[in-house]
Design a protein around this motif. Structure first.
Motif, PDB file in Angstrom:
ATOM      1  N   ALA A 117       9.341  -2.055  11.836  1.00 16.29           N
ATOM      2  CA  ALA A 117       9.611  -1.081  10.778  1.00 16.29           C
ATOM      3  C   ALA A 117      10.795  -1.439   9.887  1.00 16.29           C
ATOM      4  O   ALA A 117      10.739  -1.231   8.667  1.00 16.29           O
ATOM      5  CB  ALA A 117       9.811   0.305  11.393  1.00 16.29           C
ATOM      6  N   PRO A 118      11.929  -1.995  10.427  1.00 18.94           N
ATOM      7  CA  PRO A 118      13.051  -2.332   9.541  1.00 18.94           C
ATOM      8  C   PRO A 118      12.691  -3.304   8.426  1.00 18.94           C
ATOM      9  O   PRO A 118      13.285  -3.259   7.347  1.00 18.94           O
ATOM     10  CB  PRO A 118      14.068  -2.950  10.502  1.00 18.94           C
ATOM     11  N   ALA A 119      11.719  -4.172   8.663  1.00 19.88           N
ATOM     12  CA  ALA A 119      11.320  -5.122   7.622  1.00 19.88           C
ATOM     13  C   ALA A 119      10.642  -4.391   6.471  1.00 19.88           C
ATOM     14  O   ALA A 119      10.879  -4.696   5.296  1.00 19.88           O
ATOM     15  CB  ALA A 119      10.390  -6.183   8.204  1.00 19.88           C
ATOM     16  N   VAL A 120       9.789  -3.410   6.797  1.00 18.53           N
ATOM     17  CA  VAL A 120       9.150  -2.610   5.751  1.00 18.53           C
ATOM     18  C   VAL A 120      10.197  -1.777   5.018  1.00 18.53           C
ATOM     19  O   VAL A 120      10.200  -1.693   3.785  1.00 18.53           O
ATOM     20  CB  VAL A 120       8.057  -1.693   6.348  1.00 18.53           C
ATOM     21  N   GLN A 121      11.114  -1.184   5.773  1.00 12.21           N
ATOM     22  CA  GLN A 121      12.168  -0.382   5.164  1.00 12.21           C
ATOM     23  C   GLN A 121      13.025  -1.219   4.227  1.00 12.21           C
ATOM     24  O   GLN A 121      13.471  -0.737   3.179  1.00 12.21           O
ATOM     25  CB  GLN A 121      13.029   0.255   6.262  1.00 12.21           C
ATOM     26  N   LEU A 122      13.266  -2.462   4.601  1.00 12.09           N
ATOM     27  CA  LEU A 122      14.045  -3.362   3.743  1.00 12.09           C
ATOM     28  C   LEU A 122      13.407  -3.494   2.373  1.00 12.09           C
ATOM     29  O   LEU A 122      14.090  -3.441   1.342  1.00 12.09           O
ATOM     30  CB  LEU A 122      14.162  -4.743   4.405  1.00 12.09           C
ATOM     31  N   PHE A 123      12.076  -3.673   2.336  1.00 16.16           N
ATOM     32  CA  PHE A 123      11.397  -3.892   1.057  1.00 16.16           C
ATOM     33  C   PHE A 123      11.136  -2.592   0.291  1.00 16.16           C
ATOM     34  O   PHE A 123      10.939  -2.628  -0.921  1.00 16.16           O
ATOM     35  CB  PHE A 123      10.082  -4.631   1.297  1.00 16.16           C
ATOM     36  N   LEU A 124      11.146  -1.460   0.998  1.00 16.98           N
ATOM     37  CA  LEU A 124      10.893  -0.185   0.321  1.00 16.98           C
ATOM     38  C   LEU A 124      12.161   0.477  -0.207  1.00 16.98           C
ATOM     39  O   LEU A 124      12.101   1.259  -1.156  1.00 16.98           O
ATOM     40  CB  LEU A 124      10.190   0.786   1.278  1.00 16.98           C
ATOM     41  N   THR A 125      13.298   0.161   0.394  1.00 18.48           N
ATOM     42  CA  THR A 125      14.520   0.871   0.024  1.00 18.48           C
ATOM     43  C   THR A 125      14.981   0.540  -1.395  1.00 18.48           C
ATOM     44  O   THR A 125      14.805  -0.584  -1.874  1.00 18.48           O
ATOM     45  CB  THR A 125      15.667   0.566   1.013  1.00 18.48           C
ATOM     46  N   GLU A 126      15.564   1.534  -2.018  1.00 18.73           N
ATOM     47  CA  GLU A 126      16.156   1.353  -3.347  1.00 18.73           C
ATOM     48  C   GLU A 126      17.682   1.429  -3.279  1.00 18.73           C
ATOM     49  O   GLU A 126      18.359   1.369  -4.293  1.00 18.73           O
ATOM     50  CB  GLU A 126      15.616   2.412  -4.315  1.00 18.73           C
ATOM     51  N   ASP A 127      18.203   1.531  -2.065  1.00 23.41           N
ATOM     52  CA  ASP A 127      19.638   1.640  -1.850  1.00 23.41           C
ATOM     53  C   ASP A 127      20.202   0.255  -1.527  1.00 23.41           C
ATOM     54  O   ASP A 127      19.800  -0.368  -0.541  1.00 23.41           O
ATOM     55  CB  ASP A 127      19.923   2.611  -0.699  1.00 23.41           C
ATOM     56  N   ALA A 128      21.137  -0.239  -2.339  1.00 22.87           N
ATOM     57  CA  ALA A 128      21.676  -1.589  -2.186  1.00 22.87           C
ATOM     58  C   ALA A 128      22.407  -1.763  -0.859  1.00 22.87           C
ATOM     59  O   ALA A 128      22.279  -2.807  -0.191  1.00 22.87           O
ATOM     60  CB  ALA A 128      22.604  -1.922  -3.348  1.00 22.87           C
ATOM     61  N   GLU A 129      23.179  -0.759  -0.458  1.00 22.44           N
ATOM     62  CA  GLU A 129      23.930  -0.860   0.796  1.00 22.44           C
ATOM     63  C   GLU A 129      22.991  -0.916   1.990  1.00 22.44           C
ATOM     64  O   GLU A 129      23.190  -1.685   2.934  1.00 22.44           O
ATOM     65  CB  GLU A 129      24.900   0.310   0.925  1.00 22.44           C
TER      66      GLU A 129
ATOM     67  N   ALA B 145       0.454  10.315  -3.266  1.00 17.79           N
ATOM     68  CA  ALA B 145      -0.015  10.630  -1.916  1.00 17.79           C
ATOM     69  C   ALA B 145       1.140  11.062  -1.015  1.00 17.79           C
ATOM     70  O   ALA B 145       2.292  10.639  -1.187  1.00 17.79           O
ATOM     71  CB  ALA B 145      -0.710   9.424  -1.310  1.00 17.79           C
ATOM     72  N   ASP B 146       0.814  11.881  -0.056  1.00 22.28           N
ATOM     73  CA  ASP B 146       1.732  12.231   1.029  1.00 22.28           C
ATOM     74  C   ASP B 146       1.465  11.204   2.132  1.00 22.28           C
ATOM     75  O   ASP B 146       0.475  11.301   2.872  1.00 22.28           O
ATOM     76  CB  ASP B 146       1.438  13.651   1.527  1.00 22.28           C
ATOM     77  N   CYS B 147       2.321  10.199   2.216  1.00 23.18           N
ATOM     78  CA  CYS B 147       1.997   9.060   3.077  1.00 23.18           C
ATOM     79  C   CYS B 147       3.207   8.579   3.866  1.00 23.18           C
ATOM     80  O   CYS B 147       4.357   8.843   3.511  1.00 23.18           O
ATOM     81  CB  CYS B 147       1.430   7.907   2.254  1.00 23.18           C
ATOM     82  N   ASP B 148       2.908   7.875   4.925  1.00 29.99           N
ATOM     83  CA  ASP B 148       3.917   7.201   5.731  1.00 29.99           C
ATOM     84  C   ASP B 148       3.245   5.985   6.347  1.00 29.99           C
ATOM     85  O   ASP B 148       2.032   5.779   6.187  1.00 29.99           O
ATOM     86  CB  ASP B 148       4.476   8.138   6.809  1.00 29.99           C
ATOM     87  N   PHE B 149       4.052   5.181   7.040  1.00 31.72           N
ATOM     88  CA  PHE B 149       3.460   3.971   7.636  1.00 31.72           C
ATOM     89  C   PHE B 149       3.768   3.931   9.125  1.00 31.72           C
ATOM     90  O   PHE B 149       4.712   4.579   9.625  1.00 31.72           O
ATOM     91  CB  PHE B 149       3.983   2.712   6.952  1.00 31.72           C
ATOM     92  N   TYR B 150       2.960   3.163   9.816  1.00 32.71           N
ATOM     93  CA  TYR B 150       3.145   2.974  11.248  1.00 32.71           C
ATOM     94  C   TYR B 150       2.764   1.534  11.588  1.00 32.71           C
ATOM     95  O   TYR B 150       1.688   1.061  11.213  1.00 32.71           O
ATOM     96  CB  TYR B 150       2.262   3.937  12.041  1.00 32.71           C
TER      97      TYR B 150
ATOM     98  N   LEU C  98       0.811  -1.213   0.000  1.00 32.05           N
ATOM     99  CA  LEU C  98       0.000   0.000   0.000  1.00 32.05           C
ATOM    100  C   LEU C  98       0.849   1.269   0.000  1.00 32.05           C
ATOM    101  O   LEU C  98       0.483   2.273  -0.623  1.00 32.05           O
ATOM    102  CB  LEU C  98      -0.947  -0.012   1.202  1.00 32.05           C
ATOM    103  N   MET C  99       1.997   1.225   0.665  1.00 37.30           N
ATOM    104  CA  MET C  99       2.900   2.381   0.649  1.00 37.30           C
ATOM    105  C   MET C  99       3.369   2.676  -0.776  1.00 37.30           C
ATOM    106  O   MET C  99       3.389   3.834  -1.219  1.00 37.30           O
ATOM    107  CB  MET C  99       4.103   2.119   1.551  1.00 37.30           C
ATOM    108  N   GLU C 100       3.732   1.646  -1.509  1.00 32.66           N
ATOM    109  CA  GLU C 100       4.203   1.855  -2.881  1.00 32.66           C
ATOM    110  C   GLU C 100       3.066   2.340  -3.778  1.00 32.66           C
ATOM    111  O   GLU C 100       3.260   3.227  -4.633  1.00 32.66           O
ATOM    112  CB  GLU C 100       4.820   0.565  -3.432  1.00 32.66           C
TER     113      GLU C 100
END
Length: 775
Positions: free
Chosen positions: A291-303, A109-114, A100-102
């Motif tokens: 939250a780190p699990a969501v960040q893992l799937f949303l990030t576009e940064d390989a490092e 949308a101006d969105c964030d997750f919790y 849903l974030m993507e």
């Protein structure tokens, strides 16, 4: 015999197979029958099943409130309102949040997750989080994979001026929240399929919102759907089929990093997600903020993806240790009686990590074969929070709803649930749920069930057949990986593994060969006799080693239904060769009270006449030979033991001594008539050397003649009796005893295993001949 550890449920009837599928070319009979078991006989339905198509997905606007929810979000985007995605901390919730974030981001949308912290906030929406969101300027909150039970929270959202859109798939309770919109398959009568996972519902919302099919989100849909154990039927089958393909070519940095750190080198399938990816994603929310699990799937940064994946992998290792420690402690508490081992386990303790209690509950269900609720007690609030898992026959959700007043919070499914309750309610909850189980369940209901789809022969299993069965993938709930039943005597059976805790079996039928592997079943090895007709239940698979592929069956359970013979004849170290099951009773039997054979494990020695006790035991240890075959025959026919251990030895063997014929007796008597006297001590060796006879045979003939009165014997000197009576050799007791001993040894000691087994089979099936009143 050897009892199976689980309950085998044969779900097929060979007489009921339809012939409708015979028109499908290139398909084996095995695969046709598997399709029939899934109620697939029509060629078109089979084609849709074997070749899932996106065209078979349902219109998302068939869900109630979908149009209303989409319009509200579009208005929020137009007005630049802030939207908060409120997720859950498991793999379904994490993937739902990502989807849903993507989708919202793509829509502008101006969105964030919790995602709430399960330790400080508990499960689902909470008023504090909503108040914080309102303070941060959010006017729309969209829940994913949660919210259907958030009745007070929905009222709070309304009071705060927040429009709450609930997307969920969990069981609907008596009252629905007063939300702005509820998107839920089970509240939408017009929606054709109500078993979507939370991520499936979120994906439907994303599709409706974007106005196009967001295929790039299918990778996350596959992860959440498989991890949440929803039925892989209808839409779920389509979404997972395409989602697995999407994962294999996914450019998502998080998936690439996670598969790398997990050591996944082969193609990702449903088992990879279920046993490798899913547990790692779940581990984050079990131990901390998800939250780190969501960040893992949303990030576009390989490092960043590599760093997050490594962090998540470490959390998973920590989670595994915590689970093992709590499970061990809970099992100790239940076995010691510190907490009651009731029909429904309810075990609670301070200090346990609430995030892993669902896994602990699953372990307790497998160990004790009954539903289990595991709770962590908060000493400050005097509340207990935890998770539950159940057995197939006990609907956890329905039964807990009957005692809903015991809970502060409760939600879940038939097989899994989460709850919070006051500590003072724990004992009452245990008693009430156990009482319900006692009313509704039979003893068989508690045993783990294996649903067997088909019995097959060794010759029916081939690499081609296994590849054809795999066309039914993805397997999961609603489309289980087929379990096959096989009955065959193994050509080879051995222990493997560094700890010798796995069982390797080889089946062979003419030229057909099939390997079998039973992981963790090494303890069964000493209870399987050579040449036993072994029955196994397992999954078919392909074992690839050094580039060579072999068909194999992954054994889930095994049994031996027929009685078993363990051949330990002549063994002097019985305790090294015998392993007695703690679940069975055994007795040692002696036909000769003077037997010198040592009895293993300090078993009591019984006389074969003690039928009242012997008829109740599972196994007999025969520690010496009977004087007559009929003595053992009578015992076996009356007792019919499931296991027979032939432990006897022969010290003074009649079989190894030369048995004198009538000609031997005749010649010896004639020699005595001529010589008139025969001095055993002086003449025996000379006669033995001249005639090539055994010394013991000369002694035996002499004793028989003496017993029959043919000769006199005094101080080892034989003389002819001048007036002997006319008697036959068979009248000699010594002659009959030696003859019986010879037959006994020949039948029971010097026979082959096959001959001995056949003899016992005959005795078990024979009937004593009786003459009653002349009839």
């Amino acid at each position: 015999m050897l009892q199976s550890k689980m309950k085998w449920k044969f779900t097929y009837n060979d007489q009921q197979h339809s012939s409708d599928t015979t028109s499908i070319k290139g398909m084996s009979g095995v695969t046709k029958r598997l399709l029939e078991k899934r109620n697939l006989t029509d060629p078109e339905a089979i084609d849709r099943f074997l070749h899932p198509s996106l065209d078979d997905l349902h219109d998302p606007f068939l869900m109630e409130d979908m149009e209303r929810a989409v319009e509200r979000v579009q208005t929020a985007i137009s007005n630049q309102e802030k939207i908060l995605v409120f997720g859950d901390y498991d793999a379904d919730g994490v993937s739902s949040t990502t989807v849903l974030m993507e989708a919202l981001t793509e829509a502008g949308a101006d969105c964030d997750f919790y995602i709430p912290n399960r330790f400080t906030e508990g499960y689902g929406p909470n008023e504090a989080a909503f108040s914080q969101a309102a303070g941060d300027g959010y006017t729309v909150i969209i829940t994913v994979d949660t919210g259907i039970a958030a009745i007070p929270e929905a009222d709070t959202a309304k009071e705060l001026g927040i429009d709450l859109i609930i997307t969920d798939h969990h069981e609907v309770q008596e009252t629905l929240p007063a939300a702005y919109a509820i998107i839920h398959p089970k509240t939408s009568e017009s929606y054709p399929f109500n078993e979507l996972a939370g991520v499936g519902v979120a994906f439907k919302f994303a599709t409706a919102l974007l106005g196009r099919f967001p295929g790039h989100l299918l990778d996350m849909v596959a992860i959440g759907t498989i991890a949440d154990l929803v039925p892989l039927q209808d839409e779920n089958r389509v979404l997972v089929s395409y989602g697995l393909k999407a994962i294999s070519r996914s450019n998502r940095r998080g998936i690439q990093a996670l598969t790398k750190v997990a050591g996944i080198e082969s193609e990702v399938d449903e088992e990879t997600i279920g046993f490798t990816i899913g547990p790692r994603v779940n581990a984050v929310g079990r131990l901390q903020d998800a939250a780190p699990a969501v960040q893992l799937f949303l990030t576009e940064d390989a490092e960043e993806a590599d760093r997050l994946a490594e962090f998540i992998n470490q959390l998973n290792q920590e989670r595994q240790k915590i689970v093992a420690d709590i499970a061990k402690e809970a099992e100790r508490m239940l076995r010691s009686g510190e907490q009651e081992l009731s029909n429904v386990i309810v075990v609670a303790k301070e200090g346990w990590n609430p995030g892993v209690l669902g896994i602990v509950a699953s372990k307790l269900v497998r160990t004790f074969e009954r539903p289990a609720i595991v709770l962590a007690i908060d000493p400050e609030s005097q509340q207990a929070k935890g998770s539950a898992r159940s057995i197939d026959a006990y609907d956890l959700f329905a039964n807990c709803m009957e005692v809903r007043d015991r809970f502060i919070h409760f939600g879940g499914h038939a097989q899994a649930a989460g709850m919070t309750l006051d500590v003072g309610q724990i004992d009452e909850l245990r008693q009430q749920l156990s009482h319900l189980a006692q009313q509704k369940l039979t003893a068989d209901d508690y045993q783990q069930v294996l649903d067997i789809e088909m019995s097959i022969e060794v010759g029916e299993v081939s690499l081609q057949q296994i590849e054809e069965v795999n066309k039914l993938r993805p397997f999961g709930m609603g489309n289980p990986k087929p379990l096959f039943h096989m009955k065959h005597s193994p050509k080879e059976l051995r222990l493997i593994g560094s700890r010798k805790n796995h069982l390797k079996v080889l089946f062979q039928d003419n030229s057909a060969r099939l390997d079998g592997i039973a992981f963790g079943m090494g303890d069964m090895y000493p209870h399987i006799s050579p040449h036993a007709e072994l029955e196994v239940v397992g999954e078919l698979g392909i074992n690839e080693w050094n580039g060579k592929k072999n068909a194999q069956i992954m054994v889930k359970d095994l049994q031996v239904q027929s009685w078993q013979l363990f051949d330990l004849r002549g063994s002097k170290h019985l305790e090294k060769h015998i392993t007695l099951s703690e679940q069975e009773t055994y007795a040692a039997v002696s036909f000769r009270q003077s037997s010198s054979t040592s009895v293993p494990f300090q078993l009591p020695i019984y006389n074969p006449a003690d039928l009242a006790y012997l008829s109740k035991v599972d196994g007999l240890l025969l520690i010496d030979l009977p004087e007559k075959l009929s003595d053992l025959s009578d015992l076996i026919r009356e007792v019919k033991p499931g296991k027979v251990y032939a432990c006897y030895q022969v010290e003074d063997s009649a079989f190894l001594k030369t048995w004198p014929s009538r000609d031997h007796f005749k010649w010896f008597y004639g020699m005595l008539v001529k010589r008139e006297t025969f001095h055993l001590a002086q003449d025996r060796d000379k006669l033995a050397a001249r005639k090539g006879w055994d010394r013991s045979m000369i002694d035996f003939i002499s004793k028989v003649f003496f017993e029959l009165g043919f000769v006199k014997m005094e101080d080892g000197i034989l003389t002819i009796n001048s007036t002997p009576s006319h008697r036959d050799l068979t009248e000699s007791i010594l002659y009959q005893e030696r003859k019986n001993q010879l037959y006994v040894e020949q039948s029971l000691y010097y026979s082959t295993y096959k001959e001995l087994k056949s003899w016992f089979d005959t005795q078990r099936n024979s009937l004593r001949e009786e003459v009653v009143n002349g009839l």
